[in-house]
Scaffold this motif. Structure first.
Motif, PDB file in Angstrom:
ATOM      1  N   GLU A 172      -6.011   2.172  14.917  1.00  0.00           N
ATOM      2  CA  GLU A 172      -4.977   1.118  14.615  1.00  0.00           C
ATOM      3  C   GLU A 172      -5.610  -0.187  14.522  1.00  0.00           C
ATOM      4  O   GLU A 172      -5.092  -1.014  13.666  1.00  0.00           O
ATOM      5  CB  GLU A 172      -3.841   1.135  15.804  1.00  0.00           C
ATOM      6  N   LYS A 218      -7.222  -0.439  10.946  1.00  0.00           N
ATOM      7  CA  LYS A 218      -6.174  -0.593   9.695  1.00  0.00           C
ATOM      8  C   LYS A 218      -5.672  -1.853   9.479  1.00  0.00           C
ATOM      9  O   LYS A 218      -5.134  -2.229   8.698  1.00  0.00           O
ATOM     10  CB  LYS A 218      -4.771   0.572  10.300  1.00  0.00           C
ATOM     11  N   ALA A 219      -5.867  -2.722  10.703  1.00  0.00           N
ATOM     12  CA  ALA A 219      -5.383  -3.994  10.576  1.00  0.00           C
ATOM     13  C   ALA A 219      -6.550  -4.723   9.386  1.00  0.00           C
ATOM     14  O   ALA A 219      -6.073  -6.040   9.230  1.00  0.00           O
ATOM     15  CB  ALA A 219      -5.276  -4.588  11.959  1.00  0.00           C
ATOM     16  N   ASP A 220      -7.513  -4.192   9.536  1.00  0.00           N
ATOM     17  CA  ASP A 220      -8.488  -4.852   8.569  1.00  0.00           C
ATOM     18  C   ASP A 220      -7.787  -5.297   7.017  1.00  0.00           C
ATOM     19  O   ASP A 220      -7.524  -4.484   6.640  1.00  0.00           O
ATOM     20  CB  ASP A 220      -9.955  -4.201   8.763  1.00  0.00           C
ATOM     21  N   PRO A 221      -8.233  -6.446   6.713  1.00  0.00           N
ATOM     22  CA  PRO A 221      -7.790  -6.799   5.214  1.00  0.00           C
ATOM     23  C   PRO A 221      -8.308  -5.569   4.250  1.00  0.00           C
ATOM     24  O   PRO A 221      -7.668  -5.292   3.209  1.00  0.00           O
ATOM     25  CB  PRO A 221      -8.514  -8.158   5.259  1.00  0.00           C
ATOM     26  N   ASP A 226      -5.569   0.985   1.318  1.00  0.00           N
ATOM     27  CA  ASP A 226      -4.355   1.573   1.685  1.00  0.00           C
ATOM     28  C   ASP A 226      -3.491   1.296   0.513  1.00  0.00           C
ATOM     29  O   ASP A 226      -2.554   2.124  -0.063  1.00  0.00           O
ATOM     30  CB  ASP A 226      -3.623   1.105   2.946  1.00  0.00           C
ATOM     31  N   LYS A 227      -3.398  -0.016   0.107  1.00  0.00           N
ATOM     32  CA  LYS A 227      -2.299  -0.460  -1.006  1.00  0.00           C
ATOM     33  C   LYS A 227      -2.993   0.472  -2.327  1.00  0.00           C
ATOM     34  O   LYS A 227      -1.975   0.792  -3.082  1.00  0.00           O
ATOM     35  CB  LYS A 227      -2.296  -1.915  -1.182  1.00  0.00           C
ATOM     36  N   LYS A 229      -1.781   3.815  -2.393  1.00  0.00           N
ATOM     37  CA  LYS A 229      -0.130   4.087  -2.329  1.00  0.00           C
ATOM     38  C   LYS A 229       0.172   3.678  -3.742  1.00  0.00           C
ATOM     39  O   LYS A 229       1.090   4.316  -4.389  1.00  0.00           O
ATOM     40  CB  LYS A 229       0.575   3.164  -1.544  1.00  0.00           C
ATOM     41  N   VAL A 270      -9.325  -2.699   4.550  1.00  0.00           N
ATOM     42  CA  VAL A 270      -8.722  -1.341   4.818  1.00  0.00           C
ATOM     43  C   VAL A 270      -7.083  -1.381   4.271  1.00  0.00           C
ATOM     44  O   VAL A 270      -6.452  -0.694   3.834  1.00  0.00           O
ATOM     45  CB  VAL A 270      -8.512  -0.841   6.265  1.00  0.00           C
ATOM     46  N   GLU A 271      -6.516  -2.532   4.505  1.00  0.00           N
ATOM     47  CA  GLU A 271      -5.114  -2.838   3.982  1.00  0.00           C
ATOM     48  C   GLU A 271      -5.337  -2.774   2.465  1.00  0.00           C
ATOM     49  O   GLU A 271      -4.210  -2.011   1.880  1.00  0.00           O
ATOM     50  CB  GLU A 271      -4.566  -4.061   4.459  1.00  0.00           C
ATOM     51  N   GLY A 272      -6.290  -3.186   1.813  1.00  0.00           N
ATOM     52  CA  GLY A 272      -6.461  -3.214   0.493  1.00  0.00           C
ATOM     53  C   GLY A 272      -6.644  -1.856   0.018  1.00  0.00           C
ATOM     54  O   GLY A 272      -5.812  -1.420  -1.040  1.00  0.00           O
ATOM     55  N   LEU A 313      -8.246   7.108   5.193  1.00  0.00           N
ATOM     56  CA  LEU A 313      -7.283   6.648   6.112  1.00  0.00           C
ATOM     57  C   LEU A 313      -6.864   7.087   7.395  1.00  0.00           C
ATOM     58  O   LEU A 313      -6.451   6.476   8.232  1.00  0.00           O
ATOM     59  CB  LEU A 313      -5.974   6.265   5.265  1.00  0.00           C
TER      60      LEU A 313
END
Length: 219
Positions: free
Chosen positions: A137, A140-143, A149-150, A153, A145-147, A132
């Motif tokens: 930037e 990071k907006a790619d869906p 990242d979640k 977390k 990558v967002e998944g 990550l």
């Protein structure tokens, strides 16, 4: 015939006399056991004269009678009760110590097992963070990558919930109990014995270190 009978009578009389004597002695013994403290004045005076070389002394007082009597002994039942009570108290104390020791050992075994599992999960956390941190930037907006990242977390929230926390490093004073210094640098931007950079994040589990932070120390 008359002589034979007279001998039998003599034998009978001797037997009766012996029986009477034995009965009398037994009666005296029973009376002595029932009244162990009773001592006649003549006996006390005689004993006193023998001890003082024959000189007469004043009659013994009431309290002195106990000296000549038998000491009171505990009842066997009371002695047995005391013995069993003491044994029971000792066994209860031993059981309580065993219970506390077992609980402590059980807790230590659980912590050892938990730390072992956490230590194996930490490399996965490291790979999430490396992946990550290397993204731009826009990436990071790619869906996808967002998944990812979640998921990262969520993993960190779960670890924190069971008592796993990261060790603070950069800008903190070096502490050998939490940090592992692999490099040293002279830099006026940092204070003395201050951590300038962190190469690998360290973690604790319930106030015990699972993995030390790998750091570079300044000054």
């Amino acid at each position: 015939m008359s002589e034979h009978k007279s001998q039998e009578e003599m034998v009978k009389d001797a037997v009766e006399e012996a029986k009477a004597k034995v009965a009398e002695e037994q009666t005296e013994e029973v009376q002595t056991e029932e009244n162990p403290e009773t001592v006649t004045e003549e006996e006390a005076e005689t004993a006193s004269q023998e001890e003082t070389g024959g000189e007469a002394k004043e009659p013994a007082k009431e309290g002195s009678k106990k000296f000549f009597g038998k000491k009171n002994k505990k009842d066997k039942k009371d002695e047995k009760i005391e013995e069993l009570t003491d044994r029971l108290t000792r066994q209860m104390a031993e059981f309580d110590n065993f219970r506390k020791r077992s609980e402590k050992e059980k807790s230590q075994m659980y912590e050892i097992g938990a730390k072992d599992v956490i230590e194996k999960i930490l490399p996965v956390v490291d790979n999430f963070e490396r992946g990550l941190q290397g993204l731009t930037e826009e990436e990071k907006a790619d869906p996808f990558v967002e998944g990812v990242d979640k998921i990262y977390k969520q993993l960190m929230t779960t670890l924190e919930g069971i008592g796993v926390k990261p060790i603070e490093a950069v800008g903190q004073e070096f502490d050998p109990d939490f940090h592992n210094a692999v490099m040293h640098v002279e830099d006026e931007a940092f204070g003395e014995n201050t951590i300038a950079e962190e190469f690998q994040k360290g973690y604790t589990y319930r106030d015990s270190v699972v993995r030390h932070s790998m750091v570079k120390v300044a000054n």
